[in-house]
Structures are given as structure tokens and as C-alpha cells.
Write an enzyme that holds these catalytic residues in place. Structure first.
Site, PDB file in Angstrom:
ATOM      1  N   THR A  85      62.215   6.467  15.666  1.00 52.63           N
ATOM      2  CA  THR A  85      62.653   5.412  15.218  1.00 52.63           C
ATOM      3  C   THR A  85      62.773   5.937  13.924  1.00 52.63           C
ATOM      4  O   THR A  85      62.054   6.609  13.250  1.00 52.63           O
ATOM      5  CB  THR A  85      62.149   4.224  15.168  1.00 52.63           C
ATOM      6  OG1 THR A  85      63.547   3.744  14.802  1.00 52.63           O
ATOM      7  CG2 THR A  85      60.794   4.032  14.422  1.00 52.63           C
ATOM      8  N   GLU A 119      62.028  -0.295  19.372  1.00 53.50           N
ATOM      9  CA  GLU A 119      60.962  -0.657  19.740  1.00 53.50           C
ATOM     10  C   GLU A 119      61.297  -1.427  20.576  1.00 53.50           C
ATOM     11  O   GLU A 119      60.304  -2.008  21.559  1.00 53.50           O
ATOM     12  CB  GLU A 119      60.687  -1.239  18.772  1.00 53.50           C
ATOM     13  CG  GLU A 119      60.493  -1.189  17.298  1.00 53.50           C
ATOM     14  CD  GLU A 119      61.542  -0.735  15.991  1.00 53.50           C
ATOM     15  OE1 GLU A 119      62.400  -0.184  16.640  1.00 53.50           O
ATOM     16  OE2 GLU A 119      61.575   0.254  15.316  1.00 53.50           O
ATOM     17  N   LYS A 143      74.824   2.802   9.525  1.00 56.12           N
ATOM     18  CA  LYS A 143      74.769   2.972  10.874  1.00 56.12           C
ATOM     19  C   LYS A 143      75.859   4.106  11.175  1.00 56.12           C
ATOM     20  O   LYS A 143      76.632   3.548  11.130  1.00 56.12           O
ATOM     21  CB  LYS A 143      74.187   2.038  11.639  1.00 56.12           C
ATOM     22  CG  LYS A 143      73.241   2.987  13.206  1.00 56.12           C
ATOM     23  CD  LYS A 143      73.109   1.809  13.968  1.00 56.12           C
ATOM     24  CE  LYS A 143      72.275   2.507  15.137  1.00 56.12           C
ATOM     25  NZ  LYS A 143      71.821   1.221  15.739  1.00 56.12           N
TER      26      LYS A 143
HETATM   27  P1  AMP Z   1      67.589   2.303  17.425  1.00 58.04           P
HETATM   28  O1  AMP Z   1      66.192   1.637  17.383  1.00 58.04           O
HETATM   29  O2  AMP Z   1      67.786   3.103  16.288  1.00 58.04           O
HETATM   30  O3  AMP Z   1      68.533   1.936  18.548  1.00 58.04           O
HETATM   31  O4  AMP Z   1      68.215   0.998  16.198  1.00 58.04           O
HETATM   32  C1  AMP Z   1      68.110  -0.523  16.463  1.00 58.04           C
HETATM   33  C2  AMP Z   1      69.270  -1.187  15.275  1.00 58.04           C
HETATM   34  O5  AMP Z   1      70.317  -1.302  15.655  1.00 58.04           O
HETATM   35  C3  AMP Z   1      68.995  -2.689  15.401  1.00 58.04           C
HETATM   36  O6  AMP Z   1      67.887  -3.137  15.135  1.00 58.04           O
HETATM   37  C4  AMP Z   1      70.787  -3.239  15.176  1.00 58.04           C
HETATM   38  O7  AMP Z   1      70.047  -2.664  13.786  1.00 58.04           O
HETATM   39  C5  AMP Z   1      71.306  -2.257  15.119  1.00 58.04           C
HETATM   40  N1  AMP Z   1      72.080  -2.558  16.024  1.00 58.04           N
HETATM   41  C6  AMP Z   1      71.725  -2.204  18.151  1.00 58.04           C
HETATM   42  N2  AMP Z   1      72.646  -2.874  19.024  1.00 58.04           N
HETATM   43  C7  AMP Z   1      73.017  -3.852  18.319  1.00 58.04           C
HETATM   44  C8  AMP Z   1      74.082  -3.999  18.882  1.00 58.04           C
HETATM   45  N3  AMP Z   1      75.014  -4.537  19.680  1.00 58.04           N
HETATM   46  N4  AMP Z   1      75.215  -4.616  17.571  1.00 58.04           N
HETATM   47  C9  AMP Z   1      75.132  -4.326  15.893  1.00 58.04           C
HETATM   48  N5  AMP Z   1      73.436  -4.262  16.435  1.00 58.04           N
HETATM   49  C10 AMP Z   1      72.980  -3.101  16.642  1.00 58.04           C
END
Ligand code: AMP
Length: 545
Positions: A181, A327, A436
Site C-alpha cells: 500500500t 489492508e 488519488k
Molecule cells: P488503496 O489501499 O490504494 O486501495 O486505497 C484505499 C483508499 O482509497 C481508501 O482508504 C479511500 O481513501 C480510497 N477509496 C477506496 N474506495 C473508495 C471509494 N469507493 N470512494 C472513495 N474513496 C475510496
């Protein structure tokens, strides 16, 4: 009294054997980078998995060894996904979109011992090979790209293994995969999934109220297999006996729509940016594609706006909005409408569907503030905390990040949310100082630290600015040293040594000072507000993902 049921370990072996026995004819379709298609069947793939597992053990793989993959999505990557954990190793997909020095850091931190690499990614591997100490590297032929003579080949490795190889018994809590991550302080962190967590997560993805994957589905894995949105699906599809369509690299929106039509796709998963592109293509050519029926789109990683959900509905592409993290394997919540909401008017329904949804079975959520738990009133925000059998209990070798877990065993997500009385989560902010872009993280802290090493810079803050396609893009606000001068191009070149092109800010604006909080931290909220309407000077957007 204890239950009187069999204690059969939950391992990936049972998922694979199910596909071999019941769905040997089901296809895995791989699209090569040049657009050509190759087809393999589960029966043959399963036999090759046995050979590969045997071959890896003969090559010296010991229990718990990490085997990295540097591969696009295709049948051979699927073989590695199973064979590595079933030979007692840990599969560790590397993300080829990262800067070579970051890939090297991740491979070193993971302690990768072996590597499987696509020939087309060999030039990338060469850019970091001297920064890692891998014992053996095997090259998989994907695009016929030249590779130096004498490098070991994936197919020769396979041919040294036996098809009737019997997997050694595994403990369900043995590690199966390591996935990284992006950390809030910049350094990626390893999350180690177990066989048990992968099996349970696969079942969760197949449940009727999540994605309902079954053997009658054809699943297009738009999100790559080295990416959080893509790495849970292969196991679910094999377990369910669903056809798997792997688009590989260089697939544009039209190509994806062609695959959906041509391969009879019923489920596809990707971040919103991909669907913005598909929508644009559909708008330009509304009668251009005929789908087999409604297609479920699992969209996560970033929030799809209600307008995107609404527009895609018109073309038979039905977004199911999910939230999760590396995670959390990643599935944690799913935004399906409840039955009593079906008669509601469209506006209310789209409002619900654009929320992140309610928890999947076995996942618990709570909202916390320093003073205690926040009520589920749909209005009061708190930090979202999560726990469940496929949620990480710690990072690999990162004791400094132990504070991400509470004393009573919950994971602090860093997402700020409200939860309504129906249980629907709505993300409203994040405590993580990250940007992001197109579903990919960019660390603002890393960019700031790098920029502040530039001799002309006194201080620099990097913030996210809204973007119509990528949702967020980085913008650097730079305060120059007295008497110094610099132009944005210099900063771009300076950062290119350490960051991938898509991670470099779209703009560098100069300021006299950076607003600060009472304790001296950058007041990013003020900067975000100030530059909300900033737009880049005609950037080249082709390489942002
Ligand atoms: P990752 O570990 O790279 O998948 O990042 C996870 C993070 O992405 C989460 O803690 C959120 O901040 C963001 N995220 C994931 N899904 C969503 C969603 N459906 N809407 C908005 N943010 C999201």
C-alpha cells in the site's frame, strides 16, 4: 461442548481443484499488449499450476519465500498467483507503473528471492536490477520483446515440473500473498494475506449481495493484477468457475467496450477514471456496442459521481459502488440498494448508490472521534474503523505504523465518513495526506520533501486539485528562497529522477508563504480552497496511469 465439524484448512488449493474438476472448459482470455488475444482453459491452467509449483520447489523455493511478479494481467500471471502460494511461497506482484527506485525499495523491503517478469517489462527490470538482490529471474514471453541471451525462461521452468505434483499440506494461516500500500508518510507498506483470508474474501466477492460472481459470469478484470482493485478477483473467479477476461496493458476505452461485447462480459471492475473514458466513447458512438445483458461494474478506489452512475445506467452498465483498501483485501462495503428503496424516486436512489455502501458480511465498521464512538445519523463525521477476517492485523516489518491499529483491535482507515441509520457509509474526507489520481496514490509528503531539496526552494506544499478525468491531480505551491529563481520545467526535471511521470505535479505555482496551522503544519485545507479552480496549462494526460 466443541462443535463436531471437520477442521479442513481454508487454502487456495481447494479453489483451484474446484475449477479443475468442475469447470475445465471455462476460458481465461488474455489480451496481449499488441491487441492479439490468447485463450486458455481452466483445466490446462490448473495442470500448469501443479507443474509450476513443483518446478519452484525444485528451484529451491522454501516455505515463506517471496516470489515477485512483474507482469501484466494474463493466464501466466494467474498460474503464478496460485502456484507460488501452493508451493509454500508468497506471491508478491510488483506495480510496473511505479518509479524503478520505488519498485526496488518494495522488492527489497519484501525480501523477494525470485522474480517472474514479462519480456515486455524486461527494460523496466533492468532499470532497477542492480538495486535488488534476486537469486533467480525467469522471463515470460508475452510480446516477443528481446531479452539478453542466457536468461532463464518461464516455459523451461514449467517444463521441469510434474503435472501430477501433489501440493504440500498448508496451514490456512500461512501467508499466501504480499501486496503493498502507499503509506501516509510516503513509504509503501506490505500487507500479508493468508490462505484463509484469501478464501474468505473470495467467497465474500461471490455473495449475492456483493458481486454475485458465479460460473455463468464472464469477468473483465480491467484493474491490473498488481493493483488492489484487481487482485481479489482472480481467486473468486477460479472458485466460482467464471470466465476471466484479462486485458493486459495498453487497452483504451474502445478496446474495453469491444472486450465486453466480444467476450460476453457480465462483470467488470475498475476505478471511475476508466469509466469516464468508456462513457465518452459510448456517447460518441451510442449504437457502437451490443452487450449480452446488463453489466455489473464494480467501481472502487475513488468515488464515482452520481452523474457517472446515472449516465452509464443508460447504456446498460450498472455501477456497484464499493469501498475498500489494500489492508481490507480489499472488499469491505458495497453500495447496493436495499429492497425497500427500489420504489424510491431516481434522485434518492442515485444518492444512495453514490455512497460507499454497507458492510459485507463478517466486516464490522465503526466511526470514531477522540471523545468516543459517533452515532450512525448520516450527519456526524468520524474516522472509519474496520475489522474482519480479511482485514490486516499489522504491516510487514513496519512497527512504526502500529498506531494504525487501536488497542481493541480495529484498523484505523484514515478515511473520514458519516454512516446513515441504514448503515450506508459516505466518505467525506481523509486524514491521509495523499492525492488519488485515476485511482492511484501520489504521496504529497514525498513530493514536498523532494521539492524542498531543490536549491531554489524554501518550502513547498503539494495539494490535490479537482480534475474532470483523473478526479484529483497534484499541484505544488512553492515558496522560493530569497533571490532565487526557478521555473516549473526545472522542478519537473528535478523530480523525474525519483517519481514516475504521472506522479509529478501538473503545476507549480509560486507563493510568498504557505498558510500554517497553530502548531505550524501546512494548512492544506486553505490551500485546497484557494486553488480549487486551478487548471493545468494544457497538460499531456496520456501517461497519468
Ligand atoms: P488503496 O489501499 O490504494 O486501495 O486505497 C484505499 C483508499 O482509497 C481508501 O482508504 C479511500 O481513501 C480510497 N477509496 C477506496 N474506495 C473508495 C471509494 N469507493 N470512494 C472513495 N474513496 C475510496
Amino acid at each position: 461442548m466443541r462443535g463436531l465439524m471437520m477442521d479442513v484448512p481454508l487454502t487456495l488449493a481447494s479453489l483451484l481443484e474446484r475449477a479443475r474438476r468442475y469447470f475445465p472448459q471455462v476460458e481465461v482470455v488474455s489480451r496481449r499488449p499488441d491487441g492479439t488475444i490468447s485463450r486458455a482453459k481452466y483445466g490446462a491452467i490448473c495442470r500448469r499450476v501443479h507443474r509450476l509449483a513443483d518446478a519452484l520447489q525444485q528451484a529451491g523455493l522454501a516455505r515463506g519465500d517471496r516470489v515477485a511478479t512483474l507482469m501484466w494481467s494474463h493466464a501466466a500471471h494467474l498460474e503464478a498467483y496460485f502456484a507460488i502460494p501452493l508451493s509454500g511461497g508468497i506471491v508478491h506482484p510488483l506495480n510496473p507503473r511505479l518509479h524503478p527506485s520505488e519498485i526496488a525499495y518494495i522488492a527489497r523491503h519484501a525480501g523477494d528471492r525470485f522474480l517472474l517478469v514479462d519480456d515486455v517489462l524486461w527494460p523496466l527490470y533492468e532499470r532497477f536490477s542492480n538495486q535488488v538482490s534476486l537469486e533467480r529471474v525467469w522471463v515470460h514471453s508475452l510480446g516477443g520483446a528481446p531479452v539478453p541471451a542466457g536468461i532463464e525462461r518461464y516455459e523451461s521452468l514449467l517444463s521441469s515440473g510434474a503435472e501430477d505434483f501433489v501440493f504440500s499440506p498448508l496451514d490456512e494461516n500461512d501467508a499466501a500473498g504480499m501486496f503493498f500500500t502507499s503509506g501516509t508518510t510516503g513509504r509503501p507498506k506490505g500487507v500479508v494475506y493468508s490462505h484463509r483470508s484469501q478464501v474468505l474474501h473470495s467467497m465474500a466477492l461471490c455473495m449475492a449481495d456483493t458481486l454475485a460472481i458465479s460460473h455463468s459470469d464472464a469477468v473483465l478484470l480491467v484493474a491490473p493484477m498488481y493493483h488492489v482493485n484487481g487482485w481479489g478477483f482472480p481467486y473468486s473467479c477460479v472458485m466460482a468457475g467464471a470466465k476471466l477476461v484479462l486485458p493486459g496493458a495498453g487497452c483504451g476505452p474502445e478496446d474495453l467496450l469491444d472486450l465486453i461485447e466480444g467476450e460476453g462480459v457480465t462483470i467488470a471492475c475498475a476505478v471511475p477514471t476508466v469509466w469516464f473514458g468508456a462513457l465518452e466513447a459510448l456517447r460518441k458512438n451510442p449504437g457502437g456496442w451490443k452487450f449480452r445483458g446488463p453489466v455489473r461494474l464494480l467501481v472502487g478506489g475513488a468515488a464515482p459521481p452520481a452523474s457517472l452512475i446515472r449516465e452509464l445506467d443508460r447504456f446498460g452498465l450498472r455501477i456497484l459502488h464499493a469501498w475498500g483498501m489494500t489492508e481490507t483485501s480489499p472488499l469491505a462495503t458495497m453500495g447496493r440498494l436495499k429492497v425497500h428503496m427500489q420504489p424510491w424516486n431516481d434522485e434518492r436512489k442515485y444518492e444512495v448508490r453514490s455512497k460507499q455502501g454497507f458492510a459485507a458480511p463478517l466486516i464490522d465498521l465503526r466511526l470514531m472521534r477522540p471523545e468516543g464512538e459517533v452515532p450512525w445519523d448520516g450527519a456526524t463525521p468520524g474516522e472509519l474503523e474496520v475489522r474482519g477476517p480479511w482485514v490486516a492485523s499489522s504491516y510487514y516489518n513496519a512497527p512504526e505504523a502500529a498506531t494504525r491499529w487501536t488497542d481493541d483491535g480495529w484498523f484505523r482507515t484514515g478515511d473520514v465518513a458519516t454512516i446513515d441509520p441504514e448503515g450506508y457509509v459516505k466518505l467525506v474526507d481523509r486524514t491521509k495526506d495523499l492525492i488519488k489520481s485515476g485511482g492511484e496514490w501520489i504521496s504529497s509528503v514525498d513530493l514536498e520533501n523532494a521539492l524542498m531539496e531543490h536549491p531554489a526552494v524554501r518550502e513547498a506544499a503539494v495539494i490535490a486539485v479537482p480534475h474532470p478525468k483523473w478526479q484529483e491531480r497534484p499541484l505544488a505551491v512553492v515558496v522560493l528562497r530569497e533571490g532565487a529563481s526557478a521555473d516549473p520545467e526545472q522542478f519537473r526535471v528535478f523530480l523525474a529522477d525519483r517519481f514516475a511521470e504521472w506522479q509529478i505535479p501538473d503545476g507549480f505555482v509560486f507563493a510568498k508563504e504557505i498558510p500554517r496551522t497553530s502548531v505550524g503544519k501546512f494548512l492544506k485545507s486553505a490551500l485546497r480552497e484557494q486553488y480549487r479552480d486551478w487548471s493545468p496549462p494544457a497538460p499531456d494526460m496520456r501517461k497519468k496511469r
